[in-house]
Motif scaffolding. Sequence first.
Motif, PDB file in Angstrom:
ATOM      1  N   TYR A  28       0.843  -1.224   0.000  1.00  0.00           N
ATOM      2  CA  TYR A  28       0.000   0.000   0.000  1.00  0.00           C
ATOM      3  C   TYR A  28       0.866   1.257   0.000  1.00  0.00           C
ATOM      4  CZ  TYR A  28       1.422  -0.280   4.831  1.00  0.00           C
ATOM      5  OH  TYR A  28       2.197  -0.370   5.949  1.00  0.00           O
ATOM      6  N   HIS A  61      15.613   4.553   3.182  1.00  0.00           N
ATOM      7  CA  HIS A  61      15.237   4.770   1.779  1.00  0.00           C
ATOM      8  C   HIS A  61      14.897   6.223   1.453  1.00  0.00           C
ATOM      9  CE1 HIS A  61      14.524   0.400   2.175  1.00  0.00           C
ATOM     10  NE2 HIS A  61      14.836   0.380   0.905  1.00  0.00           N
ATOM     11  N   VAL A  71       7.199   7.652   5.413  1.00  0.00           N
ATOM     12  CA  VAL A  71       6.662   6.656   4.479  1.00  0.00           C
ATOM     13  C   VAL A  71       5.318   6.154   4.997  1.00  0.00           C
ATOM     14  CG1 VAL A  71       8.905   5.940   3.528  1.00  0.00           C
ATOM     15  CG2 VAL A  71       8.017   4.854   5.634  1.00  0.00           C
ATOM     16  N   GLY A 106      12.817  -1.089   7.423  1.00  0.00           N
ATOM     17  CA  GLY A 106      11.625  -0.246   7.496  1.00  0.00           C
ATOM     18  C   GLY A 106      10.973  -0.156   8.856  1.00  0.00           C
ATOM     19  N   TYR A 133       2.835  -5.572   5.825  1.00  0.00           N
ATOM     20  CA  TYR A 133       3.877  -4.968   6.672  1.00  0.00           C
ATOM     21  C   TYR A 133       3.336  -3.632   7.181  1.00  0.00           C
ATOM     22  CZ  TYR A 133       7.289  -8.437   5.176  1.00  0.00           C
ATOM     23  OH  TYR A 133       7.967  -9.632   4.960  1.00  0.00           O
TER      24      TYR A 133
HETATM   25  N1  LIG Z   1       4.677  -1.620   3.883  1.00  0.00           N
HETATM   26  C1  LIG Z   1       4.241  -0.562   2.990  1.00  0.00           C
HETATM   27  C2  LIG Z   1       5.304   0.478   2.857  1.00  0.00           C
HETATM   28  C3  LIG Z   1       6.555  -0.111   2.276  1.00  0.00           C
HETATM   29  C4  LIG Z   1       7.583   0.961   2.126  1.00  0.00           C
HETATM   30  O1  LIG Z   1       7.291   2.024   1.608  1.00  0.00           O
HETATM   31  N2  LIG Z   1       8.773   0.653   2.635  1.00  0.00           N
HETATM   32  C5  LIG Z   1       9.778   1.668   2.457  1.00  0.00           C
HETATM   33  C6  LIG Z   1      10.548   1.908   3.664  1.00  0.00           C
HETATM   34  S1  LIG Z   1      11.596   0.695   4.147  1.00  0.00           S
HETATM   35  C7  LIG Z   1      10.552   1.275   1.225  1.00  0.00           C
HETATM   36  O2  LIG Z   1      10.798   0.136   0.966  1.00  0.00           O
HETATM   37  N3  LIG Z   1      10.853   2.220   0.443  1.00  0.00           N
HETATM   38  C8  LIG Z   1      11.517   2.001  -0.832  1.00  0.00           C
HETATM   39  C9  LIG Z   1      11.439   3.322  -1.514  1.00  0.00           C
HETATM   40  O3  LIG Z   1      11.126   4.284  -0.820  1.00  0.00           O
HETATM   41  O4  LIG Z   1      11.675   3.389  -2.736  1.00  0.00           O
HETATM   42  C10 LIG Z   1       3.854  -1.171   1.654  1.00  0.00           C
HETATM   43  O5  LIG Z   1       3.314  -2.262   1.757  1.00  0.00           O
HETATM   44  O6  LIG Z   1       4.049  -0.616   0.575  1.00  0.00           O
END
Ligand SMILES: N[C@@H](CCC(=O)N[C@@H](CS)C(=O)NCC(=O)O)C(=O)O
Length: 260
Positions: A28, A61, A71, A106, A133
């Motif tokens: 999401y 990130h 985030v 994360g 997550y």
């Molecule tokens: N758990 C959420 C959020 C995941 C998320 O945005 N994680 C970040 C923080 S660790 C990430 O991987 N970011 C990679 C990026 O920002 O390109 C999802 O299911 O999309």
Amino acid sequence: MRGFMMAQNHMPMKTEKRQGKRLWVFGYGSLCWYPGFPYEKEIAGYIKGFSRRFWQGNTAHRGRPGKPGRVATLVKEPEGVTWGKAYELKDEIAYEYLEQREGALGGYTHVLTWFWPLEDSTVIAEQVQVMVYMATPDSPQWLGPIDLSTLAAQVARSQGAAGHNAEYVLRLADFMRVTFPATKDDHLFELEALVLKELELENVSISEVMNMKHKIDPAASAFQAAREEKEKVFQQNDTQRKLNLQAIDTHCSGSRCLTL
Ligand SMILES: N[C@@H](CCC(=O)N[C@@H](CS)C(=O)NCC(=O)O)C(=O)O
């Protein structure tokens, strides 16, 4: 080949052979537009009882130690509905990648819930159990609720190893507009509008922040054409964003919008 099965009320268990179903993960946030792991199937749809909020900090990130970005995470809301993408993981490599990206980096933990596909899905007909997550207030990177203007200012001034924090918000907003054009998400779209205003105040161009530092993983290359197509849509949205910005300028009044 080792696979995973989702045991009821337990976390995925490695199995020597595939006895049960494969593990499904619901994305999401950045997982919607950058899964980064090998998967069998992907489906657009939603989960119930949760709402998306930019209340999780991030120093890997989209931020740096001492200067966290923001985030997406989920908060429990009985009437909440969160739209995103469900992925059927291909194998344990995908799971271990997610544990590193979402868990170790994360600060997210696992939640099990049910996912409903879009009506016209040809991939699955009925709901499927997904692992999500989600960050909670006891996450070491939790930042919690804050007014959207301050949140937007933080996003517009943060960046990390994966790129600018504004890219994260803008790509998620684009994903939602392209994939679910009829759905609302006031928190996300109001944040997007304020982030765009902040970028303009900082004289930072949208193309500067939309630089997609991620290399395209081999697993994702199969979807390269689709991604390039979506990239084109993102660029088209750039034009729309500039028009939105002008629209914000004309109708913007009072404390809801930032004054120049
Ligand atoms: N758990 C959420 C959020 C995941 C998320 O945005 N994680 C970040 C923080 S660790 C990430 O991987 N970011 C990679 C990026 O920002 O390109 C999802 O299911 O999309």
